[in-house]
Write an enzyme that holds these catalytic residues in place. Structure first.
Site, PDB file in Angstrom:
ATOM      1  N   ASP A 102      39.887  40.931  52.210  1.00 42.41           N
ATOM      2  CA  ASP A 102      39.667  40.887  50.761  1.00 42.41           C
ATOM      3  C   ASP A 102      41.002  41.149  50.061  1.00 42.41           C
ATOM      4  O   ASP A 102      41.949  41.645  50.673  1.00 42.41           O
ATOM      5  CB  ASP A 102      38.608  41.913  50.337  1.00 42.41           C
ATOM      6  CG  ASP A 102      37.838  41.477  49.087  1.00 42.41           C
ATOM      7  OD1 ASP A 102      38.287  40.528  48.408  1.00 42.41           O
ATOM      8  OD2 ASP A 102      36.806  42.100  48.779  1.00 42.41           O
ATOM      9  N   ASP A 103      41.058  40.798  48.775  1.00 39.32           N
ATOM     10  CA  ASP A 103      42.312  41.019  48.054  1.00 39.32           C
ATOM     11  C   ASP A 103      42.555  42.501  47.819  1.00 39.32           C
ATOM     12  O   ASP A 103      43.680  42.975  47.907  1.00 39.32           O
ATOM     13  CB  ASP A 103      42.361  40.210  46.734  1.00 39.32           C
ATOM     14  CG  ASP A 103      41.133  40.397  45.856  1.00 39.32           C
ATOM     15  OD1 ASP A 103      40.192  41.126  46.242  1.00 39.32           O
ATOM     16  OD2 ASP A 103      41.108  39.813  44.757  1.00 39.32           O
ATOM     17  N   ASP A 106      38.562  48.791  45.883  1.00 37.58           N
ATOM     18  CA  ASP A 106      38.679  49.668  44.713  1.00 37.58           C
ATOM     19  C   ASP A 106      37.778  50.886  44.932  1.00 37.58           C
ATOM     20  O   ASP A 106      38.214  51.917  45.453  1.00 37.58           O
ATOM     21  CB  ASP A 106      38.306  48.869  43.461  1.00 37.58           C
ATOM     22  CG  ASP A 106      38.541  49.603  42.170  1.00 37.58           C
ATOM     23  OD1 ASP A 106      38.309  50.828  42.125  1.00 37.58           O
ATOM     24  OD2 ASP A 106      38.947  48.986  41.165  1.00 37.58           O
TER      25      ASP A 106
HETATM   26  O1  LIG Z   1      35.852  48.159  46.121  1.00 40.09           O
HETATM   27  P1  LIG Z   1      35.021  47.578  45.018  1.00 40.09           P
HETATM   28  O2  LIG Z   1      34.845  48.519  43.856  1.00 40.09           O
HETATM   29  O3  LIG Z   1      33.714  47.022  45.507  1.00 40.09           O
HETATM   30  O4  LIG Z   1      35.848  46.384  44.348  1.00 40.09           O
HETATM   31  C1  LIG Z   1      36.584  45.464  45.085  1.00 40.09           C
HETATM   32  C2  LIG Z   1      36.025  44.079  44.917  1.00 40.09           C
HETATM   33  O5  LIG Z   1      36.018  43.728  43.516  1.00 40.09           O
HETATM   34  C3  LIG Z   1      36.724  42.507  43.339  1.00 40.09           C
HETATM   35  O6  LIG Z   1      35.856  41.413  43.457  1.00 40.09           O
HETATM   36  P2  LIG Z   1      34.865  40.979  42.292  1.00 40.09           P
HETATM   37  O7  LIG Z   1      33.510  41.578  42.585  1.00 40.09           O
HETATM   38  O8  LIG Z   1      35.467  41.333  40.962  1.00 40.09           O
HETATM   39  O9  LIG Z   1      34.688  39.429  42.437  1.00 40.09           O
HETATM   40  P3  LIG Z   1      35.682  38.218  42.747  1.00 40.09           P
HETATM   41  O10 LIG Z   1      36.394  38.508  44.033  1.00 40.09           O
HETATM   42  O11 LIG Z   1      34.765  37.051  42.863  1.00 40.09           O
HETATM   43  O12 LIG Z   1      36.636  38.086  41.588  1.00 40.09           O
HETATM   44  C4  LIG Z   1      37.714  42.451  44.479  1.00 40.09           C
HETATM   45  O13 LIG Z   1      38.054  41.098  44.778  1.00 40.09           O
HETATM   46  C5  LIG Z   1      36.926  43.075  45.612  1.00 40.09           C
HETATM   47  O14 LIG Z   1      36.142  42.103  46.285  1.00 40.09           O
HETATM   48  O1  HPA Z   2      41.985  46.428  39.966  1.00 33.69           O
HETATM   49  C1  HPA Z   2      41.287  45.385  40.063  1.00 33.69           C
HETATM   50  N1  HPA Z   2      41.786  44.154  39.729  1.00 33.69           N
HETATM   51  C2  HPA Z   2      41.060  43.022  39.809  1.00 33.69           C
HETATM   52  N2  HPA Z   2      39.787  42.997  40.226  1.00 33.69           N
HETATM   53  C3  HPA Z   2      39.235  44.176  40.574  1.00 33.69           C
HETATM   54  N3  HPA Z   2      37.979  44.444  41.031  1.00 33.69           N
HETATM   55  C4  HPA Z   2      37.897  45.753  41.236  1.00 33.69           C
HETATM   56  N4  HPA Z   2      39.059  46.376  40.924  1.00 33.69           N
HETATM   57  C5  HPA Z   2      39.928  45.395  40.507  1.00 33.69           C
HETATM   58 MG   LIG Z   3      36.205  40.180  45.262  1.00 34.44          MG
END
Ligand SMILES: O=P(O)(O)OC[C@H]1O[C@H](OP(=O)(O)OP(=O)(O)O)[C@H](O)[C@@H]1O
Ligand code: HPA
Ligand SMILES: [Mg+2]
Length: 168
Positions: A102-103, A106
């Site tokens: 994952d990117d 959080d």
């Molecule tokens: O540790 P956490 O609090 O669960 O947050 C982390 C996740 O939140 C973001 O995804 P998001 O749900 O915003 O969706 P996306 O990747 O489709 O943009 C990020 O890419 C992680 O997958």
């Molecule tokens: O810091 C952040 N950046 C972008 N997306 C996210 N989703 C959870 N935390 C983050």
């Molecule tokens: Mg995500």
């Protein structure tokens, strides 16, 4: 669960995430459980797809899949649930030998859910905040919990005023 207020911004360029994803791949090269190899890369949509592609390329892994996790209902964080699982025969019973990417992590809620499904997979993110660190096996850079990470796909080049202004 609501997000904490974010005091700081950490702006990531395409070049930076490319370099960081490469660094993570190189670190994991030869560390898989099957004679050092990884059998597949699985990206957590959507943010995990960019680093998953870069890492699969560096490690010469052609078996690439996705897992889609929905954590939000509009603006409200809800209990995360899987809306698209990866292919069952790739994951095996417990995810052993699979790199799940994952990117960022959080709060750790997304990875917590995926970990319960695939406890023996290796979980790798590019960035990590302290609350999520216990959920991730490998990451490149830690940022503070009150930092919001801005990814290049969410930004655009934009004009900024000169430091001394233009109307003097
Ligand atoms: O540790 P956490 O609090 O669960 O947050 C982390 C996740 O939140 C973001 O995804 P998001 O749900 O915003 O969706 P996306 O990747 O489709 O943009 C990020 O890419 C992680 O997958
Ligand atoms: O810091 C952040 N950046 C972008 N997306 C996210 N989703 C959870 N935390 C983050
Ligand atoms: Mg995500």
């Amino acid at each position: 669960m609501t997000r904490l207020p974010h005091e700081k911004g950490f702006h990531i360029s395409w070049d930076q995430i490319h370099r960081d994803a490469r660094a993570l791949a190189w670190r994991l090269d030869g560390k898989g459980p099957i004679e050092g190899n990884w059998k597949a890369v699985v990206g957590i949509t959507r943010g995990g797809l960019v680093p998953a592609m870069i890492m699969a390329r560096e490690l010469d892994i052609r078996t690439v899949d996705t897992i889609s996790v929905k954590s939000y209902n509009h603006q409200a964080r809800t209990e995360p649930h899987v809306i698209k699982p990866p292919q069952a025969d790739i994951m095996g019973a417990d995810g052993e030998g699979v790199l799940i990417v994952d990117d960022l992590v959080d709060t750790g809620r997304t990875l917590e859910l995926v970990r319960t499904l695939y406890p023996k997979a290796h979980f790798a993110t590019i960035y990590a905040k302290p609350m999520g660190v216990p959920m991730v096996d490998s990451y490149v850079t830690e940022v503070s919990q009150d930092t919001w990470i801005f990814f290049p796909w969410d930004m655009a080049l934009q004009y900024v005023e000169p430091y001394r202004g233009t109307d003097a």
